[in-house]
Design a protein around this motif. Structure first.
Motif, PDB file in Angstrom:
ATOM      1  N   THR A  87      59.733 -57.772 -65.036  1.00  0.00           N
ATOM      2  CA  THR A  87      58.566 -57.357 -64.262  1.00  0.00           C
ATOM      3  C   THR A  87      58.973 -56.215 -63.327  1.00  0.00           C
ATOM      4  N   PRO A  88      58.033 -55.299 -63.018  1.00  0.00           N
ATOM      5  CA  PRO A  88      56.688 -55.206 -63.594  1.00  0.00           C
ATOM      6  C   PRO A  88      56.733 -54.565 -64.973  1.00  0.00           C
ATOM      7  N   LEU A  89      55.637 -54.725 -65.727  1.00  0.00           N
ATOM      8  CA  LEU A  89      55.543 -54.095 -67.037  1.00  0.00           C
ATOM      9  C   LEU A  89      55.418 -52.575 -66.872  1.00  0.00           C
ATOM     10  N   PRO A  90      55.964 -51.792 -67.814  1.00  0.00           N
ATOM     11  CA  PRO A  90      55.913 -50.333 -67.681  1.00  0.00           C
ATOM     12  C   PRO A  90      54.549 -49.723 -67.971  1.00  0.00           C
ATOM     13  N   ILE A  91      53.639 -50.471 -68.589  1.00  0.00           N
ATOM     14  CA  ILE A  91      52.288 -49.979 -68.858  1.00  0.00           C
ATOM     15  C   ILE A  91      51.282 -51.070 -68.520  1.00  0.00           C
ATOM     16  N   ASP A  92      50.059 -50.628 -68.228  1.00  0.00           N
ATOM     17  CA  ASP A  92      48.951 -51.568 -68.029  1.00  0.00           C
ATOM     18  C   ASP A  92      47.697 -50.940 -68.610  1.00  0.00           C
ATOM     19  N   ASP A  93      46.551 -51.520 -68.317  1.00  0.00           N
ATOM     20  CA  ASP A  93      45.300 -51.051 -68.918  1.00  0.00           C
ATOM     21  C   ASP A  93      44.890 -49.672 -68.432  1.00  0.00           C
ATOM     22  N   ARG A  94      45.483 -49.192 -67.346  1.00  0.00           N
ATOM     23  CA  ARG A  94      45.122 -47.876 -66.812  1.00  0.00           C
ATOM     24  C   ARG A  94      46.088 -46.776 -67.232  1.00  0.00           C
ATOM     25  N   THR A  95      47.115 -47.130 -67.980  1.00  0.00           N
ATOM     26  CA  THR A  95      48.146 -46.166 -68.364  1.00  0.00           C
ATOM     27  C   THR A  95      47.594 -45.132 -69.337  1.00  0.00           C
ATOM     28  N   GLY A  96      47.988 -43.858 -69.143  1.00  0.00           N
ATOM     29  CA  GLY A  96      47.537 -42.773 -69.998  1.00  0.00           C
ATOM     30  C   GLY A  96      48.174 -42.817 -71.376  1.00  0.00           C
ATOM     31  N   PRO A  97      47.609 -42.051 -72.333  1.00  0.00           N
ATOM     32  CA  PRO A  97      48.057 -42.143 -73.732  1.00  0.00           C
ATOM     33  C   PRO A  97      49.509 -41.741 -73.952  1.00  0.00           C
ATOM     34  N   GLU A  98      50.004 -40.720 -73.268  1.00  0.00           N
ATOM     35  CA  GLU A  98      51.382 -40.295 -73.508  1.00  0.00           C
ATOM     36  C   GLU A  98      52.384 -41.348 -73.052  1.00  0.00           C
ATOM     37  N   GLN A  99      52.131 -41.969 -71.890  1.00  0.00           N
ATOM     38  CA  GLN A  99      53.047 -43.010 -71.420  1.00  0.00           C
ATOM     39  C   GLN A  99      52.956 -44.251 -72.307  1.00  0.00           C
ATOM     40  N   ARG A 100      51.767 -44.515 -72.859  1.00  0.00           N
ATOM     41  CA  ARG A 100      51.632 -45.640 -73.786  1.00  0.00           C
ATOM     42  C   ARG A 100      52.490 -45.410 -75.031  1.00  0.00           C
ATOM     43  N   LEU A 101      52.559 -44.146 -75.479  1.00  0.00           N
ATOM     44  CA  LEU A 101      53.396 -43.843 -76.634  1.00  0.00           C
ATOM     45  C   LEU A 101      54.872 -44.079 -76.329  1.00  0.00           C
ATOM     46  N   ASP A 102      55.265 -43.897 -75.061  1.00  0.00           N
ATOM     47  CA  ASP A 102      56.654 -44.165 -74.676  1.00  0.00           C
ATOM     48  C   ASP A 102      56.996 -45.643 -74.849  1.00  0.00           C
ATOM     49  N   TRP A 103      55.991 -46.493 -74.739  1.00  0.00           N
ATOM     50  CA  TRP A 103      56.183 -47.950 -74.831  1.00  0.00           C
ATOM     51  C   TRP A 103      55.271 -48.494 -75.934  1.00  0.00           C
ATOM     52  N   PHE A 138      55.608 -50.236 -78.625  1.00  0.00           N
ATOM     53  CA  PHE A 138      55.653 -51.640 -79.074  1.00  0.00           C
ATOM     54  C   PHE A 138      54.828 -52.528 -78.153  1.00  0.00           C
ATOM     55  N   LEU A 139      54.877 -52.256 -76.843  1.00  0.00           N
ATOM     56  CA  LEU A 139      54.057 -53.024 -75.901  1.00  0.00           C
ATOM     57  C   LEU A 139      52.583 -52.671 -76.042  1.00  0.00           C
ATOM     58  N   ASP A 140      52.314 -51.389 -76.236  1.00  0.00           N
ATOM     59  CA  ASP A 140      50.945 -50.917 -76.387  1.00  0.00           C
ATOM     60  C   ASP A 140      50.271 -51.596 -77.574  1.00  0.00           C
ATOM     61  N   VAL A 141      50.980 -51.637 -78.707  1.00  0.00           N
ATOM     62  CA  VAL A 141      50.426 -52.278 -79.905  1.00  0.00           C
ATOM     63  C   VAL A 141      50.247 -53.778 -79.692  1.00  0.00           C
ATOM     64  N   ARG A 142      51.251 -54.406 -79.108  1.00  0.00           N
ATOM     65  CA  ARG A 142      51.215 -55.849 -78.917  1.00  0.00           C
ATOM     66  C   ARG A 142      50.059 -56.282 -78.012  1.00  0.00           C
ATOM     67  N   ARG A 143      49.781 -55.493 -76.980  1.00  0.00           N
ATOM     68  CA  ARG A 143      48.797 -55.887 -75.961  1.00  0.00           C
ATOM     69  C   ARG A 143      47.357 -55.580 -76.357  1.00  0.00           C
ATOM     70  N   ARG A 144      47.165 -54.738 -77.382  1.00  0.00           N
ATOM     71  CA  ARG A 144      45.804 -54.306 -77.710  1.00  0.00           C
ATOM     72  C   ARG A 144      45.419 -54.749 -79.119  1.00  0.00           C
ATOM     73  N   PRO A 145      44.539 -55.730 -79.228  1.00  0.00           N
ATOM     74  CA  PRO A 145      44.123 -56.217 -80.549  1.00  0.00           C
ATOM     75  C   PRO A 145      43.560 -55.119 -81.441  1.00  0.00           C
ATOM     76  N   ALA A 146      42.895 -54.121 -80.840  1.00  0.00           N
ATOM     77  CA  ALA A 146      42.306 -53.044 -81.641  1.00  0.00           C
ATOM     78  C   ALA A 146      43.383 -52.268 -82.374  1.00  0.00           C
ATOM     79  N   VAL A 147      44.531 -52.073 -81.722  1.00  0.00           N
ATOM     80  CA  VAL A 147      45.607 -51.318 -82.375  1.00  0.00           C
ATOM     81  C   VAL A 147      46.227 -52.139 -83.497  1.00  0.00           C
TER      82      VAL A 147
END
Length: 436
Positions: A102-118, A120-129
């Protein structure tokens, strides 16, 4: 007693029984009297409910962190007040398989480029992905199934080349045992060699590399290409007919298997296209566009992205169709190996396929006559020696043939209404991105 793992989507089948759920901690609500933990696996969310009693289970739940990997064993009970399927899990044991920092490096407000940095977390946390990759799997299966049904052979061509293909532009050079090799920017030449080898219909779904310094929403330096080549054709029309039917079949599979989920998560209705798709020549398209005020300085023979969107919109209004083939591209903007019609040697028997205004495919009938290929290569300033192995395939009876190359990521972009090809790729590669 060891309980076998049950997926969240299957819990109702185990009502009243004790089961184990494996997943990630989604959210925690740790109240004074009650502890509520949402656990997520690839199929959904379940609420774990525990009344505080001062015991070791309470301490374990209090110590959990979001995204920790856990195995929770408990009894599945009816809970009509719980929105998540009207069920909850009353825990008996909680095993932390891997705690999340903790804390997690991304959350629901994180921008697209930083989400790409993480990612695996981005995919795991978002059912749509996660749904996106399920759709990709079904789409590929549908494309393969159609090709197999038509008698096509799936090939796996080299991605390392000894010489730069075509003009040598847009290729990545790599070291290769003391000399240079190049990453294939297309399986084009190898597909044609397979045709010359006597394989009537060839297809491949595999990686493609383009050293384009492009920073648009539709370009990537590495992507998955869907390539097809067909022998013994009489006309380029056979190639277009094969592709439109292949796409219609695959999209129908996606609609059948994922249509409702796509509407829920992406707000897009999957429409299965009817065939044939509209066809329009480049000359006709430019005439229509110029009548509508389109006139781009420096764009003479081709369409720019705005032109592609405009002609697609025009044809949608005229025909009701979201797909459109643009045909007969001028010689100056097509490769030397595209065949030219006898009635107009200034154009090629080639096409692009647009879907909702985005180019997803380039294809053509190929020039299969050795002497004509040499002439057309010379016109483009290309020497025969660097392409000797390729040209040799046409010296000994190569049949008439044609094919196309389609970008899988672009198809997914349009299918799901995504803003960028970055969103349609697991780990995107572009001029400024080589990680993770």
């Amino acid at each position: 007693m060891i309980h076998s793992r049950v997926r969240v989507s299957e819990l109702r089948e185990h009502l009243g029984r004790t089961v184990s759920v494996c997943g990630w901690v989604h959210t925690l609500r740790l109240q004074r009297a009650m502890q509520f933990v949402l656990v997520r696996d690839g199929t959904g969310l379940v609420q774990v409910t525990h009344r505080r009693d001062g015991g070791p289970l309470e301490a374990r739940l209090d110590a959990l962190t979001p995204e920790s990997a856990v195995r929770i064993t408990g009894r599945v009970v009816e809970a009509t007040q719980v929105k998540l399927g009207g069920l909850e899990l009353v825990p008996e044991t909680v095993e932390v398989l891997n705690p999340a920092a903790t804390p997690l490096p991304i959350d629901d407000r994180t921008g697209p480029e930083q989400r790409l940095d993480w990612r695996f977390l981005d995919v795991r946390r978002r059912p749509a992905v996660q749904l996106l990759f399920a759709v990709q799997t079904t789409l590929e299966q549908g494309l393969r199934a159609y090709a197999h049904a038509q008698g096509a052979t799936e090939m796996h061509t080299p991605k390392l080349m000894g010489t730069a293909s075509e003009s040598g532009a847009e290729v990545f050079e790599v070291g290769y045992f003391g000399r240079s090799a190049y990453l294939a920017q297309s399986p084009q030449f190898f597909k044609q060699m397979a045709i010359a080898a006597g394989i009537d219909k060839v297809f491949e779904i595999g990686p493609v590399f383009r050293a384009e310094p492009s920073f648009t929403s539709r370009h990537a330096t590495e992507f998955t290409g869907v390539d097809v080549e067909l022998a013994w054709i009489d006309d380029v029309e056979e190639v277009m007919a094969f592709e439109e039917r292949m796409l219609a079949h695959a999209i129908a599979e996606v609609a059948d298997r994922h249509g409702e989920a796509i509407a829920e998560h992406f707000g897009v209705e999957v429409t299965v296209p009817t065939t044939p798709f509209p066809r329009i020549t480049m000359a006709e398209a430019q005439e229509i566009l110029r009548e509508g005020g389109w006139d781009r300085e420096g764009v003479k023979d081709d369409l720019d992205p705005e032109g592609e969107r405009a002609i697609a919109a025009h044809l949608k209004e005229a025909t009701g169709h979201e797909f459109a083939f643009i045909t007969r591209y001028p010689v100056g903007i097509r490769p030397f190996y595209h065949r030219r019609p006898a009635d107009d040697p200034t154009v090629t028997l080639s096409f692009d396929l647009l879907w909702k205004g985005l180019e997803i495919t380039t294809g053509a009938q190929r020039e299969h006559r050795y002497d004509v290929l040499l002439e057309q290569a010379a016109e483009k300033g290309l020497g025969a020696e660097p392409m000797r192995d390729y040209l040799n395939a046409f010296r000994y009876g190569c049949p008439p043939h044609g094919g196309f190359g389609m970008g899988l990521g672009r198809v997914l972009m349009v299918l799901l209404g995504l803003p960028s090809i970055r969103e349609a790729t697991f780990l995107f590669r572009g001029p400024n991105r080589l990680t993770p």
